[in-house]
Design a protein around this motif. Structure first.
Motif, PDB file in Angstrom:
ATOM      1  N   PRO A  22       0.819  -1.221   0.000  1.00  0.00           N
ATOM      2  CA  PRO A  22       0.000   0.000   0.000  1.00  0.00           C
ATOM      3  C   PRO A  22       0.851   1.269   0.000  1.00  0.00           C
ATOM      4  N   PHE A  23       2.005   1.220   0.667  1.00  0.00           N
ATOM      5  CA  PHE A  23       2.913   2.369   0.635  1.00  0.00           C
ATOM      6  C   PHE A  23       3.392   2.642  -0.781  1.00  0.00           C
ATOM      7  N   ALA A  24       3.785   1.574  -1.506  1.00  0.00           N
ATOM      8  CA  ALA A  24       4.269   1.757  -2.878  1.00  0.00           C
ATOM      9  C   ALA A  24       3.190   2.377  -3.757  1.00  0.00           C
ATOM     10  N   GLY A  25       1.949   1.914  -3.593  1.00  0.00           N
ATOM     11  CA  GLY A  25       0.861   2.492  -4.370  1.00  0.00           C
ATOM     12  C   GLY A  25       0.637   3.953  -4.047  1.00  0.00           C
ATOM     13  N   ALA A  26       0.686   4.297  -2.753  1.00  0.00           N
ATOM     14  CA  ALA A  26       0.505   5.693  -2.345  1.00  0.00           C
ATOM     15  C   ALA A  26       1.657   6.565  -2.832  1.00  0.00           C
ATOM     16  N   LEU A  27       2.864   6.015  -2.819  1.00  0.00           N
ATOM     17  CA  LEU A  27       4.029   6.763  -3.291  1.00  0.00           C
ATOM     18  C   LEU A  27       3.911   7.064  -4.781  1.00  0.00           C
ATOM     19  N   ARG A  28       3.444   6.077  -5.551  1.00  0.00           N
ATOM     20  CA  ARG A  28       3.265   6.301  -6.992  1.00  0.00           C
ATOM     21  C   ARG A  28       2.218   7.372  -7.249  1.00  0.00           C
ATOM     22  N   GLU A  29       1.136   7.373  -6.489  1.00  0.00           N
ATOM     23  CA  GLU A  29       0.121   8.404  -6.680  1.00  0.00           C
ATOM     24  C   GLU A  29       0.674   9.790  -6.351  1.00  0.00           C
ATOM     25  N   SER A  34       7.799  10.197 -11.270  1.00  0.00           N
ATOM     26  CA  SER A  34       9.109   9.795 -10.744  1.00  0.00           C
ATOM     27  C   SER A  34       9.447   8.361 -11.131  1.00  0.00           C
ATOM     28  N   ARG A  35      10.736   8.064 -11.095  1.00  0.00           N
ATOM     29  CA  ARG A  35      11.191   6.690 -11.284  1.00  0.00           C
ATOM     30  C   ARG A  35      11.322   6.054  -9.900  1.00  0.00           C
ATOM     31  N   ILE A  36      10.621   4.937  -9.694  1.00  0.00           N
ATOM     32  CA  ILE A  36      10.631   4.253  -8.397  1.00  0.00           C
ATOM     33  C   ILE A  36      11.299   2.893  -8.560  1.00  0.00           C
ATOM     34  N   THR A  37      12.284   2.633  -7.703  1.00  0.00           N
ATOM     35  CA  THR A  37      13.026   1.380  -7.704  1.00  0.00           C
ATOM     36  C   THR A  37      12.839   0.713  -6.347  1.00  0.00           C
ATOM     37  N   TRP A  38      12.848  -0.616  -6.330  1.00  0.00           N
ATOM     38  CA  TRP A  38      12.675  -1.379  -5.087  1.00  0.00           C
ATOM     39  C   TRP A  38      13.855  -2.322  -4.944  1.00  0.00           C
ATOM     40  N   PRO A  42      15.850 -11.688  -3.613  1.00  0.00           N
ATOM     41  CA  PRO A  42      15.134 -12.288  -4.751  1.00  0.00           C
ATOM     42  C   PRO A  42      14.015 -13.244  -4.360  1.00  0.00           C
ATOM     43  N   GLN A  43      14.155 -13.968  -3.247  1.00  0.00           N
ATOM     44  CA  GLN A  43      13.134 -14.955  -2.878  1.00  0.00           C
ATOM     45  C   GLN A  43      11.839 -14.323  -2.396  1.00  0.00           C
ATOM     46  N   PHE A  44      11.852 -12.994  -2.167  1.00  0.00           N
ATOM     47  CA  PHE A  44      10.639 -12.315  -1.686  1.00  0.00           C
ATOM     48  C   PHE A  44      10.104 -11.295  -2.695  1.00  0.00           C
ATOM     49  N   ALA A  45      10.512 -11.405  -3.939  1.00  0.00           N
ATOM     50  CA  ALA A  45      10.193 -10.375  -4.930  1.00  0.00           C
ATOM     51  C   ALA A  45       8.938 -10.658  -5.749  1.00  0.00           C
ATOM     52  N   ALA A  46       8.281 -11.779  -5.521  1.00  0.00           N
ATOM     53  CA  ALA A  46       7.213 -12.216  -6.424  1.00  0.00           C
ATOM     54  C   ALA A  46       6.061 -11.231  -6.538  1.00  0.00           C
ATOM     55  N   PHE A  47       5.769 -10.476  -5.472  1.00  0.00           N
ATOM     56  CA  PHE A  47       4.591  -9.609  -5.487  1.00  0.00           C
ATOM     57  C   PHE A  47       4.937  -8.126  -5.524  1.00  0.00           C
ATOM     58  N   ILE A  48       6.186  -7.816  -5.789  1.00  0.00           N
ATOM     59  CA  ILE A  48       6.511  -6.405  -6.004  1.00  0.00           C
ATOM     60  C   ILE A  48       5.794  -5.929  -7.258  1.00  0.00           C
ATOM     61  N   PRO A  52       3.063   0.407 -13.874  1.00  0.00           N
ATOM     62  CA  PRO A  52       3.700   1.696 -13.575  1.00  0.00           C
ATOM     63  C   PRO A  52       3.983   1.960 -12.100  1.00  0.00           C
ATOM     64  N   VAL A  53       3.628   1.034 -11.191  1.00  0.00           N
ATOM     65  CA  VAL A  53       3.832   1.328  -9.764  1.00  0.00           C
ATOM     66  C   VAL A  53       5.317   1.339  -9.427  1.00  0.00           C
ATOM     67  N   VAL A  54       6.032   0.286  -9.803  1.00  0.00           N
ATOM     68  CA  VAL A  54       7.475   0.192  -9.580  1.00  0.00           C
ATOM     69  C   VAL A  54       8.152   0.007 -10.939  1.00  0.00           C
ATOM     70  N   ASP A  55       9.127   0.835 -11.212  1.00  0.00           N
ATOM     71  CA  ASP A  55       9.789   0.819 -12.513  1.00  0.00           C
ATOM     72  C   ASP A  55      10.914  -0.208 -12.603  1.00  0.00           C
ATOM     73  N   GLU A  56      11.621  -0.423 -11.497  1.00  0.00           N
ATOM     74  CA  GLU A  56      12.781  -1.310 -11.533  1.00  0.00           C
ATOM     75  C   GLU A  56      12.920  -2.023 -10.199  1.00  0.00           C
ATOM     76  N   VAL A  57      13.392  -3.279 -10.257  1.00  0.00           N
ATOM     77  CA  VAL A  57      13.681  -4.047  -9.049  1.00  0.00           C
ATOM     78  C   VAL A  57      15.169  -4.375  -9.044  1.00  0.00           C
ATOM     79  N   ILE A  58      15.814  -4.092  -7.921  1.00  0.00           N
ATOM     80  CA  ILE A  58      17.221  -4.452  -7.727  1.00  0.00           C
ATOM     81  C   ILE A  58      17.270  -5.535  -6.656  1.00  0.00           C
ATOM     82  N   TYR A  59      18.073  -6.555  -6.900  1.00  0.00           N
ATOM     83  CA  TYR A  59      18.119  -7.698  -6.003  1.00  0.00           C
ATOM     84  C   TYR A  59      19.427  -7.730  -5.218  1.00  0.00           C
ATOM     85  N   PHE A  60      19.313  -8.037  -3.933  1.00  0.00           N
ATOM     86  CA  PHE A  60      20.484  -8.342  -3.112  1.00  0.00           C
ATOM     87  C   PHE A  60      20.261  -9.727  -2.531  1.00  0.00           C
TER      88      PHE A  60
END
Length: 350
Positions: A22-29, A34-38, A42-48, A52-60
């Motif tokens: 919900p935070f990500a959705g509110a941030l996009r609104e 803006s460009r939003i990256t998360w 990797p094992q917890f990324a399935a529901f990011i 247009p909500v998140v533009d890029e995912v970076i994995y550690f």
């Protein structure tokens, strides 16, 4: 102030990532251009959320990192530093609030770093903790206080969950192949017997007793969870006499398939575990069983179909991962859960 290049740091775990949606959705609104990256494990990324909500995912990859020698770890951190600094973030938001996320926030080189109101393990020394009016409320509201601080208007809780059309088709085919009648609304419930803490697990015998009640009433039961829960699934099937109405999918889905399984179910039951928050995010009717953890802080949120059963034990909410007198979860009974299901179905027990 307007920001053009924003990083969200929320690396784990599954339920925590769901809570941050919900935070990500509110941030996009608030920042539609803006460009939003998360940044996530990797094992917890399935529901990011997808664009247009998140533009890029970076994995550690923390698991791989911990298995490295010191020299390899140093190189990995240098590579992460270069990757993060190449994005030139002008705002970093640490929603993890731990040492590991503080390191990542620092590596960005961005001077404008903020976090939510519960920064631990020294993370408040790296990112400014934002304490809003909901500092003592549910963690989702604490995250949203950061969005409010940035100027977002939050009028309701919205989860930008994926539709999962391909996974829904795959799961439907697998369920019908397993014997569930192929109807518009498949007649099955999902039980998830696992949880990371032993103290958060509802007894296997309770799950088996509940499964027998569903099966006796003509409902199919699908057991769900990760590979570590496979033994629990086998024990439930054994306790229920390998009833064909009880189907074991534990360890046999990836996370997005698990999401599709839950999204299409009629009802969901578990303790405080990641799949529970998937069910809540999809707005499913559910029963959440709580003992050592506190549902007012991390329970299902924003789901009108959610019913929370908290143990009547006086020590409930202790937050202990291990307990010498563990009885709290046993005090929530299968009968209590099934009565809630019957009420939601508009029926009463004969």
């Amino acid at each position: 102030m307007e920001y053009k290049n924003i990083l969200i740091i929320k690396m784990s775990s599954l339920g925590d990532v769901i809570h941050a949606l919900p935070f990500a959705g509110a941030l996009r609104e608030r920042f539609p251009e803006s460009r939003i990256t998360w940044l996530v494990h990797p094992q917890f990324a399935a529901f990011i959320p997808d664009p247009p909500v998140v533009d890029e995912v970076i994995y550690f990859d923390k698991k791989a990192f911990l298995q490295m020698g010191w020299k390899a770890k140093w190189k990995a951190l240098q590579a992460m530093k270069e990757q993060l600094r190449s994005r030139h973030f002008d705002l970093v938001i640490d929603l993890q609030g731990l040492f590991k996320s503080a390191v990542m926030a620092f590596l960005t080189g961005c001077p404008n770093r903020i976090g939510y109101g519960e920064m631990r393990e020294g993370s408040a020394l790296v990112s400014k903790a934002i304490e809003g009016p909901h500092i003592h409320d549910h963690v989702i509201e604490r995250y949203l206080d950061v969005a409010r601080y940035l100027g977002a208007r939050v009028e309701s809780i919205q989860y930008p969950m994926p539709a999962l059309p391909e996974q829904c088709r795959t799961i439907r085919e697998r369920l019908t192949a397993a014997g569930i009648p192929d109807r518009k609304e498949l007649p099955y419930v999902v039980l998830a017997p696992g949880a990371r803490w032993v103290t958060k697990q509802w007894p296997v015998a309770h799950f088996a007793a509940l499964a027998r009640r569903f099966a006796a009433d003509g409902w199919y039961v699908v057991l769900a969870g990760g590979p570590d829960d496979a033994e629990k699934g086998e024990r439930i099937r054994e306790m229920t006499g390998y009833d064909p109405h009880i189907i074991d999918f534990i360890g046999r889905t990836d996370l997005r398939e698990l999401g599709a399984l839950i999204k299409q179910c009629r009802f969901y039951v578990s303790g405080d575990t990641g799949p529970l928050h998937i069910a809540a995010a999809y707005g499913k009717p559910l029963v959440a069983i709580y003992g050592p953890t506190r549902p007012d802080r991390t329970g299902p949120y924003g789901d009108p179909g959610a019913v929370i059963l908290t143990s009547p034990s006086p020590c409930a909410g202790c937050l202990r991962k291990h307990c010498d007198h563990w009885t709290c979860m046993q005090q929530v009974t299968p009968d209590q859960v099934y009565e809630i299901f019957l009420a939601k179905e508009g029926r009463v027990r004969d």
